[in-house]
Write a protein that holds these residues in place. Structure first.
Motif, PDB file in Angstrom:
ATOM      1  N   PRO A  32      -1.063 -13.635 -27.147  1.00 30.87           N
ATOM      2  CA  PRO A  32      -1.851 -14.224 -28.428  1.00 30.87           C
ATOM      3  C   PRO A  32      -1.032 -15.141 -29.033  1.00 30.87           C
ATOM      4  N   PRO A  33      -0.964 -16.575 -28.230  1.00 34.52           N
ATOM      5  CA  PRO A  33      -0.362 -17.531 -28.907  1.00 34.52           C
ATOM      6  C   PRO A  33      -1.082 -18.117 -30.031  1.00 34.52           C
ATOM      7  N   GLU A  34      -0.332 -18.612 -31.161  1.00 36.42           N
ATOM      8  CA  GLU A  34      -0.769 -19.347 -32.154  1.00 36.42           C
ATOM      9  C   GLU A  34      -0.931 -20.772 -31.836  1.00 36.42           C
ATOM     10  N   PRO A  35      -2.027 -21.395 -31.752  1.00 37.00           N
ATOM     11  CA  PRO A  35      -1.851 -22.985 -31.355  1.00 37.00           C
ATOM     12  C   PRO A  35      -1.500 -23.964 -32.099  1.00 37.00           C
ATOM     13  N   LEU A  39       4.047 -24.248 -25.905  1.00 41.36           N
ATOM     14  CA  LEU A  39       4.761 -22.993 -25.307  1.00 41.36           C
ATOM     15  C   LEU A  39       6.166 -23.229 -24.721  1.00 41.36           C
ATOM     16  N   HIS A  40       7.298 -22.248 -24.993  1.00 42.70           N
ATOM     17  CA  HIS A  40       8.755 -22.372 -24.701  1.00 42.70           C
ATOM     18  C   HIS A  40       8.922 -21.283 -23.960  1.00 42.70           C
ATOM     19  N   ILE A  41      10.253 -21.217 -23.262  1.00 41.22           N
ATOM     20  CA  ILE A  41      10.680 -20.302 -22.357  1.00 41.22           C
ATOM     21  C   ILE A  41      10.649 -18.746 -22.911  1.00 41.22           C
ATOM     22  N   GLY A  42      10.634 -18.776 -24.514  1.00 37.26           N
ATOM     23  CA  GLY A  42      10.396 -17.408 -24.927  1.00 37.26           C
ATOM     24  C   GLY A  42       8.984 -17.004 -24.727  1.00 37.26           C
ATOM     25  N   HIS A  43       7.991 -17.758 -24.902  1.00 39.93           N
ATOM     26  CA  HIS A  43       6.614 -17.521 -24.786  1.00 39.93           C
ATOM     27  C   HIS A  43       6.481 -17.025 -23.216  1.00 39.93           C
ATOM     28  N   ALA A  44       7.167 -17.744 -22.352  1.00 38.53           N
ATOM     29  CA  ALA A  44       7.227 -17.346 -20.966  1.00 38.53           C
ATOM     30  C   ALA A  44       7.701 -15.797 -20.661  1.00 38.53           C
ATOM     31  N   CYS A 229       4.750  -7.046 -29.164  1.00 41.51           N
ATOM     32  CA  CYS A 229       5.072  -7.960 -29.957  1.00 41.51           C
ATOM     33  C   CYS A 229       6.426  -8.186 -30.209  1.00 41.51           C
ATOM     34  N   THR A 230       7.130  -8.983 -30.768  1.00 34.03           N
ATOM     35  CA  THR A 230       8.472  -9.184 -30.925  1.00 34.03           C
ATOM     36  C   THR A 230       9.007  -8.090 -32.224  1.00 34.03           C
ATOM     37  N   LEU A 231      10.249  -7.869 -32.120  1.00 36.75           N
ATOM     38  CA  LEU A 231      10.810  -7.064 -32.866  1.00 36.75           C
ATOM     39  C   LEU A 231      10.513  -7.334 -34.611  1.00 36.75           C
ATOM     40  N   ALA A 258      12.498  -7.057 -28.014  1.00 38.50           N
ATOM     41  CA  ALA A 258      13.702  -8.114 -28.446  1.00 38.50           C
ATOM     42  C   ALA A 258      13.196  -9.636 -28.005  1.00 38.50           C
ATOM     43  N   ARG A 259      13.108 -10.673 -28.877  1.00 40.46           N
ATOM     44  CA  ARG A 259      12.826 -11.869 -28.366  1.00 40.46           C
ATOM     45  C   ARG A 259      13.809 -12.413 -27.560  1.00 40.46           C
ATOM     46  N   LEU A 260      13.406 -13.309 -26.815  1.00 39.15           N
ATOM     47  CA  LEU A 260      14.392 -13.896 -25.977  1.00 39.15           C
ATOM     48  C   LEU A 260      15.166 -14.823 -26.668  1.00 39.15           C
ATOM     49  N   ASN A 261      16.508 -15.011 -26.949  1.00 37.54           N
ATOM     50  CA  ASN A 261      17.171 -16.029 -27.185  1.00 37.54           C
ATOM     51  C   ASN A 261      18.064 -16.485 -26.212  1.00 37.54           C
ATOM     52  N   VAL A 266      17.416 -23.765 -29.597  1.00 35.63           N
ATOM     53  CA  VAL A 266      16.549 -23.163 -30.377  1.00 35.63           C
ATOM     54  C   VAL A 266      15.172 -22.899 -30.095  1.00 35.63           C
ATOM     55  N   LEU A 267      14.802 -21.841 -30.387  1.00 35.98           N
ATOM     56  CA  LEU A 267      13.233 -21.503 -29.651  1.00 35.98           C
ATOM     57  C   LEU A 267      12.260 -21.117 -31.017  1.00 35.98           C
ATOM     58  N   SER A 268      12.140 -21.934 -32.043  1.00 30.25           N
ATOM     59  CA  SER A 268      11.112 -21.811 -32.906  1.00 30.25           C
ATOM     60  C   SER A 268      10.271 -23.069 -32.807  1.00 30.25           C
ATOM     61  N   LYS A 269       8.982 -22.821 -32.928  1.00 29.77           N
ATOM     62  CA  LYS A 269       8.265 -23.998 -32.872  1.00 29.77           C
ATOM     63  C   LYS A 269       8.331 -24.790 -34.083  1.00 29.77           C
ATOM     64  N   ARG A 270       8.895 -24.361 -35.053  1.00 26.94           N
ATOM     65  CA  ARG A 270       8.988 -25.029 -36.308  1.00 26.94           C
ATOM     66  C   ARG A 270      10.146 -26.078 -36.188  1.00 26.94           C
TER      67      ARG A 270
HETATM   68  P1  ATP Z   1       7.743 -19.134 -32.769  1.00 29.98           P
HETATM   69  O1  ATP Z   1       8.771 -18.652 -33.578  1.00 29.98           O
HETATM   70  O2  ATP Z   1       8.682 -20.007 -31.589  1.00 29.98           O
HETATM   71  O3  ATP Z   1       6.948 -20.368 -33.593  1.00 29.98           O
HETATM   72  P2  ATP Z   1       5.872 -17.427 -32.777  1.00 29.98           P
HETATM   73  O4  ATP Z   1       6.119 -16.033 -32.441  1.00 29.98           O
HETATM   74  O5  ATP Z   1       5.483 -17.815 -33.947  1.00 29.98           O
HETATM   75  O6  ATP Z   1       7.092 -18.262 -32.000  1.00 29.98           O
HETATM   76  P3  ATP Z   1       3.147 -17.250 -31.370  1.00 29.98           P
HETATM   77  O7  ATP Z   1       2.431 -18.381 -30.786  1.00 29.98           O
HETATM   78  O8  ATP Z   1       2.824 -16.343 -32.394  1.00 29.98           O
HETATM   79  O9  ATP Z   1       4.900 -17.779 -31.640  1.00 29.98           O
HETATM   80  O10 ATP Z   1       3.762 -16.382 -29.981  1.00 29.98           O
HETATM   81  C1  ATP Z   1       2.992 -15.794 -29.094  1.00 29.98           C
HETATM   82  C2  ATP Z   1       3.336 -14.696 -28.366  1.00 29.98           C
HETATM   83  O11 ATP Z   1       4.686 -14.869 -27.944  1.00 29.98           O
HETATM   84  C3  ATP Z   1       3.872 -13.585 -29.577  1.00 29.98           C
HETATM   85  O12 ATP Z   1       3.398 -12.527 -28.901  1.00 29.98           O
HETATM   86  C4  ATP Z   1       5.130 -13.526 -29.660  1.00 29.98           C
HETATM   87  O13 ATP Z   1       5.723 -12.199 -29.909  1.00 29.98           O
HETATM   88  C5  ATP Z   1       5.741 -14.135 -28.295  1.00 29.98           C
HETATM   89  N1  ATP Z   1       6.994 -14.794 -28.286  1.00 29.98           N
HETATM   90  C6  ATP Z   1       7.258 -16.032 -29.260  1.00 29.98           C
HETATM   91  N2  ATP Z   1       8.560 -16.108 -29.101  1.00 29.98           N
HETATM   92  C7  ATP Z   1       9.158 -15.395 -28.365  1.00 29.98           C
HETATM   93  C8  ATP Z   1      10.620 -15.446 -27.709  1.00 29.98           C
HETATM   94  N3  ATP Z   1      11.590 -15.914 -28.157  1.00 29.98           N
HETATM   95  N4  ATP Z   1      10.930 -14.229 -26.880  1.00 29.98           N
HETATM   96  C9  ATP Z   1       9.689 -13.483 -26.582  1.00 29.98           C
HETATM   97  N5  ATP Z   1       8.517 -13.430 -26.855  1.00 29.98           N
HETATM   98  C10 ATP Z   1       8.054 -14.383 -27.526  1.00 29.98           C
END
Ligand code: ATP
Ligand code: MG
Length: 555
Positions: A32-35, A39-44, A229-231, A258-261, A266-270
């Motif tokens: 369920p990505p928010e557009p 996408l990054h490696i965490g999303h993968a 979903c993540t933690l 647990a989300r991938l770090n 850095v893995l936050s879209k912001r």
């Molecule tokens: P970001 O913090 O990078 O903006 P997000 O969680 O807000 O990520 P979403 O588009 O909401 O981004 O994420 C879609 C899906 O990917 C969600 O189910 C989320 O839990 C998962 N996801 C995002 N980042 C990671 C990560 N680092 N490791 C594992 N899963 C992740």
């Protein structure tokens, strides 16, 4: 159904148990990505997890855009996300869903909660709401609007929807428990007003659901059985469950992992957006970015990313994965696939004095010693050759096995050569290395079993072409770039030397390299043709070096 012997991670165990107990029939998961970014490696990791769970349990995985916040979302992001999921090798078939398609239903459900006395319109400002919420040690305070009549709430909510109020003037809140030890249950916000234009629905709505209110409904409508979903959402689960119980609808099970770090990342879209906006990288697909598009442009393959996500597994506790493990996976994959070629970065001229000036020959060189089916290619050999300047030393130390006066080495695939003398300019710099070759060593091996220690890559001067190489270092100098005083200063740990551009000489075959094609430059590493590579000046991104730092550390 799943054979229990193959169950491996804790999520699979939960699902297997649920199926066994007939809690759910067909497994449905979703990504369920928010557009609001690429996408990054965490999303993968999340994509592989959700799609592979569905596959294992013979179920389905939906692609759902969680497009509930018009301020940051965009069509371009939707398209790039679809491209990336496809590139990673997954197919959502006709199950492409949008949270925004459920807005009518969500509104209806909100009205239902108001009628049940479980939701109310609140006119506190966002700051007041925060203040009234209290803290972990201090109970919350009830809003003065909490006891409005159902009638009044229904009217006000309708007016909110029709655009009667300004942004921030009021919100719809769930009426739960202001004294709950879980802050998420202290009358959370369900709807807020926004006059931003939504990328799909344009200006049809001016109230938008919050994540907590929307997500469970989205899952329920799609009959998702396991909402992974993540933690960070663990504390939200009681709220997820509360909404679904109140609505008396199909109730998916939320499971957190647990989300991938990753180190140096850095893995936050912001934060990724900040790197682009402030010019530290050229865009979402800059090869230094941990985005799918960035990794792809750097030369990573879907197979290597999949292998990586399998190796790291799924856990319930936070951890940071060594970037070298990801590199290990890509090296492993490219070793099997990449065509070998010879590239000289810092050329020095070598003259084979006993090789006729007018002669040249085509030599067969293996394309991939790991894969016989890759065949051979012709490389031209002649009197004038380039070798790497660093492969020659006039006064070598003891363990220097490359070329030096009087020494014999192999030119890969060609002949043994022996250095006879050198020429220097008036400053003492070596300008030419003179050698003789042994015609009896054609193919790079000697009939009399004479051994040489060094094998050098080389190019024929006449045929070599110019190429550009882009080499990358980590984008951050600190293993944990997020370890800073404030969230905003993570850019202080940026590596100013993360990109190095090198001009090099190469085999002519690289002129026709296609974008994203993989190569191993002998003795140098793996490289991938850039998406904008050109025939006149082919451009290559370094994917990864040959040395396996991860295997070294872990064996
Ligand atoms: P970001 O913090 O990078 O903006 P997000 O969680 O807000 O990520 P979403 O588009 O909401 O981004 O994420 C879609 C899906 O990917 C969600 O189910 C989320 O839990 C998962 N996801 C995002 N980042 C990671 C990560 N680092 N490791 C594992 N899963 C992740
Ligand atoms: Mg999110």
């Amino acid at each position: 159904m799943e054979d229990e012997n193959r169950v491996s991670n804790f999520i699979e165990k939960i699902i297997a148990e649920d199926i066994k107990n007939n809690k759910y029939k067909t497994v449905v998961t979703r990504f369920p990505p928010e557009p609001n970014g690429y996408l990054h490696i965490g999303h993968a990791k999340s994509i592989f997890l959700n799609f592979s769970l569905a596959e294992k349990f013979l179920g389905k995985c939906n692609l759902r855009f969680d497009d509930t916040n018009p301020a940051k979302e965009d069509e371009d992001y939707v398209n790039s996300i679809k491209e990336d999921v496809k590139w990673l090798g997954f197919n959502w078939e006709d199950r492409e869903f949008y949270a925004s398609d459920y807005f009518d239903k969500m509104y209806e459900y909100a009205v239902y909660l108001i009628k049940k006395g479980k939701a109310y319109v609140c006119n506190l400002s966002p700051e007041q709401i925060r203040e009234y919420r209290g803290t972990l040690t201090k109970p919350g305070k009830e809003s003065p609007y909490r006891n409005r009549s159902i009638e009044e709430n229904l009217n006000l909510f309708k007016e909110m929807k029709s655009g009667k109020f300004k942004e921030g003037e009021c919100v719809l809140r769930a009426k739960i428990d202001m004294a709950s030890p879980n802050l998420n249950l202290r009358d959370p916000v369900m709807y807020r007003i926004s006059y931003k234009t939504h990328h799909r629905l344009k200006d049809r709505w001016c109230i938008y659901p919050t994540y907590d209110w929307a997500h469970g409904i989205e899952d329920s409508i799609e009959k998702v059985t396991h909402s992974i979903c993540t933690l960070e959402f663990e504390d939200h689960r009681p709220l997820y469950d509360w909404f679904l119980e109140q609505l008396e609808v199909f109730h998916p099970r939320q499971i957190e992992f647990a989300r991938l770090n990753l180190t140096y990342t850095v893995l936050s879209k912001r934060k990724l957006i900040k790197l682009i906006d402030e010019g530290y990288v050229t865009g979402w697909d800059d090869p230094r970015m941990p985005t799918i598009k960035g990794l792809r442009r750097k030369g990573y393959t879907p197979e290597s990313i999949k292998e990586f996500t399998e190796k790291i597994g799924v856990a319930k506790s936070k951890s940071v994965i060594d970037f070298a493990l990801l590199e290990h996976c890509v090296r492993d994959d490219l070793n099997k696939k990449a065509q070998r070629v010879m590239v000289v970065e810092n050329p020095i001229k070598l003259i084979i004095d006993n090789y006729d000036e007018n002669r040249s020959e085509e030599i067969d060189v293996k394309n991939n010693p790991e894969d016989e089916s890759a065949g051979v290619r012709k490389v031209t050999f002649s009197r004038y050759i380039y070798i790497e300047a660093s492969d020659f030393m006039e006064n070598p130390p003891k363990k220097f096995f490359r070329l030096s006066p009087g020494k014999e080495v192999r030119l890969i695939g060609a002949y043994y050569i022996k250095c006879t003398n050198i020429q220097k300019d008036s400053d003492g710099n070596i300008t030419e290395i003179h050698c003789t070759y042994d015609p009896e060593t054609k193919g790079g091996w000697s009939r009399d079993k004479r051994k040489v220690k060094g094998s050098l890559h080389w190019l024929s001067v006449k045929d070599a072409i110019d190429i550009e190489i882009r080499e990358y270092e980590n984008l951050f100098t600190k293993e944990n770039p997020d370890d800073v005083e404030s969230d905003e200063d993570f850019t202080q740990n940026i590596n100013k030397n993360s990109l190095k551009i090198i001009k090099a000489k190469a085999e002519p075959i690289l002129r026709s390299a296609k974008p994203f094609e993989h190569f191993q430059f002998l003795r140098k590493g793996y490289f991938s043709a850039d998406k904008d590579t050109q025939n006149e000046l082919p451009v290559f991104n370094k994917t990864v070096g040959l040395r396996d730092n991860w295997a070294k550390k872990n064996n």
